[in-house]
Design a protein around this motif. Structure first.
Motif, mmCIF file in Angstrom:
data_model
loop_
_atom_site.group_PDB
_atom_site.id
_atom_site.type_symbol
_atom_site.label_atom_id
_atom_site.label_comp_id
_atom_site.label_asym_id
_atom_site.label_seq_id
_atom_site.Cartn_x
_atom_site.Cartn_y
_atom_site.Cartn_z
ATOM 1 N N HIS A 40 0.818 -1.212 0.000
ATOM 2 C CA HIS A 40 0.000 0.000 0.000
ATOM 3 C C HIS A 40 0.856 1.269 0.000
ATOM 4 O O HIS A 40 0.450 2.281 -0.558
ATOM 5 C CB HIS A 40 -0.983 -0.029 1.173
ATOM 6 N N HIS A 41 2.030 1.197 0.568
ATOM 7 C CA HIS A 41 2.953 2.334 0.522
ATOM 8 C C HIS A 41 3.291 2.666 -0.932
ATOM 9 O O HIS A 41 3.328 3.828 -1.317
ATOM 10 C CB HIS A 41 4.224 2.026 1.312
ATOM 11 N N ALA A 42 3.491 1.637 -1.745
ATOM 12 C CA ALA A 42 3.817 1.846 -3.163
ATOM 13 C C ALA A 42 2.655 2.525 -3.898
ATOM 14 O O ALA A 42 2.872 3.280 -4.840
ATOM 15 C CB ALA A 42 4.160 0.512 -3.823
ATOM 16 N N LEU A 43 1.431 2.289 -3.474
ATOM 17 C CA LEU A 43 0.275 2.918 -4.101
ATOM 18 C C LEU A 43 0.085 4.366 -3.633
ATOM 19 O O LEU A 43 -0.358 5.219 -4.396
ATOM 20 C CB LEU A 43 -1.004 2.130 -3.772
ATOM 21 N N VAL A 44 0.420 4.634 -2.388
ATOM 22 C CA VAL A 44 0.162 5.939 -1.782
ATOM 23 C C VAL A 44 1.291 6.928 -2.029
ATOM 24 O O VAL A 44 1.052 8.090 -2.328
ATOM 25 C CB VAL A 44 -0.051 5.783 -0.259
ATOM 26 N N TYR A 45 2.522 6.482 -1.905
ATOM 27 C CA TYR A 45 3.653 7.388 -1.945
ATOM 28 C C TYR A 45 4.038 7.749 -3.380
ATOM 29 O O TYR A 45 4.196 6.888 -4.227
ATOM 30 C CB TYR A 45 4.865 6.766 -1.252
ATOM 31 N N ILE A 46 4.163 9.046 -3.640
ATOM 32 C CA ILE A 46 4.661 9.537 -4.923
ATOM 33 C C ILE A 46 5.933 10.309 -4.616
ATOM 34 O O ILE A 46 5.914 11.263 -3.841
ATOM 35 C CB ILE A 46 3.634 10.454 -5.619
ATOM 36 N N SER A 47 7.024 9.905 -5.231
ATOM 37 C CA SER A 47 8.306 10.558 -4.961
ATOM 38 C C SER A 47 8.256 12.010 -5.430
ATOM 39 O O SER A 47 7.498 12.356 -6.336
ATOM 40 C CB SER A 47 9.441 9.826 -5.690
ATOM 41 N N PRO A 48 9.054 12.884 -4.831
ATOM 42 C CA PRO A 48 9.084 14.293 -5.260
ATOM 43 C C PRO A 48 9.399 14.438 -6.743
ATOM 44 O O PRO A 48 8.828 15.294 -7.423
ATOM 45 C CB PRO A 48 10.189 14.908 -4.399
ATOM 46 N N GLU A 49 10.273 13.585 -7.267
ATOM 47 C CA GLU A 49 10.619 13.651 -8.688
ATOM 48 C C GLU A 49 9.411 13.327 -9.562
ATOM 49 O O GLU A 49 9.146 14.000 -10.545
ATOM 50 C CB GLU A 49 11.774 12.693 -9.017
ATOM 51 N N GLU A 50 8.669 12.294 -9.201
ATOM 52 C CA GLU A 50 7.484 11.903 -9.959
ATOM 53 C C GLU A 50 6.414 12.989 -9.858
ATOM 54 O O GLU A 50 5.751 13.311 -10.838
ATOM 55 C CB GLU A 50 6.934 10.563 -9.464
ATOM 56 N N ARG A 51 6.233 13.563 -8.683
ATOM 57 C CA ARG A 51 5.252 14.633 -8.500
ATOM 58 C C ARG A 51 5.600 15.832 -9.379
ATOM 59 O O ARG A 51 4.732 16.409 -10.033
ATOM 60 C CB ARG A 51 5.210 15.039 -7.031
ATOM 61 N N ARG A 52 6.883 16.191 -9.439
ATOM 62 C CA ARG A 52 7.346 17.302 -10.265
ATOM 63 C C ARG A 52 7.088 17.005 -11.749
ATOM 64 O O ARG A 52 6.603 17.841 -12.493
ATOM 65 C CB ARG A 52 8.836 17.545 -10.001
ATOM 66 N N ARG A 53 7.386 15.780 -12.180
ATOM 67 C CA ARG A 53 7.168 15.361 -13.563
ATOM 68 C C ARG A 53 5.685 15.436 -13.926
ATOM 69 O O ARG A 53 5.326 15.922 -14.992
ATOM 70 C CB ARG A 53 7.702 13.937 -13.749
ATOM 71 N N GLN A 54 4.820 14.992 -13.026
ATOM 72 C CA GLN A 54 3.383 15.052 -13.281
ATOM 73 C C GLN A 54 2.905 16.495 -13.390
ATOM 74 O O GLN A 54 2.087 16.821 -14.248
ATOM 75 C CB GLN A 54 2.613 14.338 -12.165
ATOM 76 N N ARG A 55 3.423 17.354 -12.519
ATOM 77 C CA ARG A 55 3.038 18.761 -12.549
ATOM 78 C C ARG A 55 3.475 19.412 -13.860
ATOM 79 O O ARG A 55 2.721 20.146 -14.484
ATOM 80 C CB ARG A 55 3.631 19.488 -11.346
ATOM 81 N N GLU A 56 4.704 19.119 -14.296
ATOM 82 C CA GLU A 56 5.219 19.682 -15.554
ATOM 83 C C GLU A 56 4.398 19.188 -16.741
ATOM 84 O O GLU A 56 4.053 19.962 -17.626
ATOM 85 C CB GLU A 56 6.690 19.326 -15.726
ATOM 86 N N ASN A 57 4.069 17.904 -16.772
ATOM 87 C CA ASN A 57 3.257 17.347 -17.854
ATOM 88 C C ASN A 57 1.866 17.970 -17.872
ATOM 89 O O ASN A 57 1.308 18.233 -18.929
ATOM 90 C CB ASN A 57 3.149 15.832 -17.746
ATOM 91 N N SER A 58 1.310 18.231 -16.702
ATOM 92 C CA SER A 58 0.001 18.854 -16.609
ATOM 93 C C SER A 58 0.041 20.276 -17.155
ATOM 94 O O SER A 58 -0.859 20.700 -17.870
ATOM 95 C CB SER A 58 -0.462 18.867 -15.151
ATOM 96 N N GLN A 59 1.091 21.015 -16.829
ATOM 97 C CA GLN A 59 1.222 22.383 -17.313
ATOM 98 C C GLN A 59 1.388 22.411 -18.833
ATOM 99 O O GLN A 59 0.806 23.252 -19.509
ATOM 100 C CB GLN A 59 2.397 23.083 -16.635
ATOM 101 N N VAL A 60 2.149 21.471 -19.384
ATOM 102 C CA VAL A 60 2.337 21.404 -20.837
ATOM 103 C C VAL A 60 0.997 21.094 -21.502
ATOM 104 O O VAL A 60 0.641 21.700 -22.515
ATOM 105 C CB VAL A 60 3.406 20.334 -21.200
#
Length: 68
Positions: A40-60
């Motif tokens: 469940h930790h693997a499902l809940v936790y998003i690394s800072p790098e992945e969060r940043r990548r998702q945010r950048e993709n969303s902005q694009v």
């Protein structure tokens, strides 16, 4: 109203349910200070790098919609 059972100390706190009617189906053991089992930790936790990548993709994606 149903009686809610909270997870025991040392038990995974993965909750399921809706509208305040939650239950804790996972009974895997966890170490002190840890909320979720490894699965469940693997499902809940998003690394800072992945969060940043998702945010950048969303902005694009938003910029593409505005430009179109």
């Amino acid at each position: 109203m149903t009686v809610q059972r909270l997870p025991r100390a040392g038990q995974c706190k993965w909750a399921e349910g809706t509208g305040g009617d939650y239950y804790f189906p996972c009974q895997n053991r966890v170490e002190a200070g840890i909320s979720y089992c490894a699965e469940h930790h693997a499902l809940v936790y998003i690394s800072p790098e992945e969060r940043r990548r998702q945010r950048e993709n969303s902005q694009v994606s938003q910029q593409r919609r505005i430009a179109a």
